[in-house]
Design an enzyme around this catalytic site. Sequence first.
Site: not given
Ligand code: PLP
Length: 391
Positions: A58, A182
């Site tokens: 973990r 992101d």
């Molecule tokens: C899907 C997605 C997320 C979240 O990811 P998970 O793996 O579903 O938690 C965050 N940012 C973007 C741009 C996404 O497409």
Amino acid sequence: MNDKNAGLATRCVHAGEIKDAHGSPHTPIYTTTTFKFDSTADLLDVVDGKKTGSLYTRYGLNPTVFSLEQKLAALEEAEAAWAFSSGMAAESALFLAHGRKGIVCIGDAYGGTMEFLASQLPELGIPTYFLLGSELHGLKTYLEAGVGLVFFETPTNPTLEVLDIRAISDMAHEYGTLVAVDNTFASPVNQNPLALGADFIIHSATKYLGGHSDITAGALMGSKHLLASVWNWRKNLGTMIAPDTAALLARSIRTLPVRVERQNVTAQNVAEAMTQHPKIARVFYPGLPDFPGHAVAKSQMKGYGGMLTLELNGGYEDAVQAVDKLKLFAIAPSLGGVESLVTMPVTTTHHGLTPEERARRGISDSMIRLSIGLEDATDLIADIEQALGSF
Ligand SMILES: *Cc1c(COP(=O)(O)O)cnc(C)c1O
């Protein structure tokens, strides 16, 4: 093999792989939860951080996870990377570690991110602010007020808005504010935000990094120093990636450049074909020369990605008709896999917003978002044409 000069495809195959006693070409899967030591002194060396070593899964101190994290870091040429159980796990640990003085989110963001920022973090007393991509002039006020983190996606969902990573990072750094991007939509093949000045990269590895719609995982990349304080949050929130998933993700990353480069080409072909179609009002794709974000995309991206959005001439009912008639594109709210997927923002990702808020964000009822897979471009174009021809 952790040669920094190696090309991306070479790094994807070889970075982080560990040699075992049996000559396995890949890192084996250690599903064990704990690891034994020869002596108390040896154990204390790892517990006190004097030596790196496996201890407890973990914590992330597991050879399979450690191997994956070296590969993830190599993808973005980062000093360090942490793997997580999902993209949201990576985001939430980052926000709690570095966003407590406030977070500004620029442009559109993933639904879960929006919910976490807009309603959950404020419940903990963490202030969050939202700016449209066209409202960058408003950023200074929040930076002056001392927010901890600026967060954005680029290209965004679903309008593929392109935000200038270098310009936003420079603005934030003038005030000592950290910047997180992101990078899920672009993938590390098409865009490397750290090299453009960002401090953190988040990936929903569920999408392009995983690439086969069969694992849920996340990643955070950055400097060793900045990632150090995220470690305890992951550890005690318990959002570690499972070793089996870590091995599957490493498997997927070995083919990442081949997949994404093909998806770039196919998406460009589909986008260009759709600009000619009488039932399509607008095609949102950064690779189209007359797309508003094209110039910035060209300067900061190596490829334009596999995501595109079509806006139909007509309304909601027409878009539903078209979506329901598609045969190769599955109606499913995800992206980045080998199979092409289709969603309507109004029925999925942006369903929870009021019509006024959707309009403010430039999202219409006749938008169809496509995630281009690895099928032949001619088959995908023919499928869209037959669906559009059905009403
Ligand atoms: C899907 C997605 C997320 C979240 O990811 P998970 O793996 O579903 O938690 C965050 N940012 C973007 C741009 C996404 O497409």
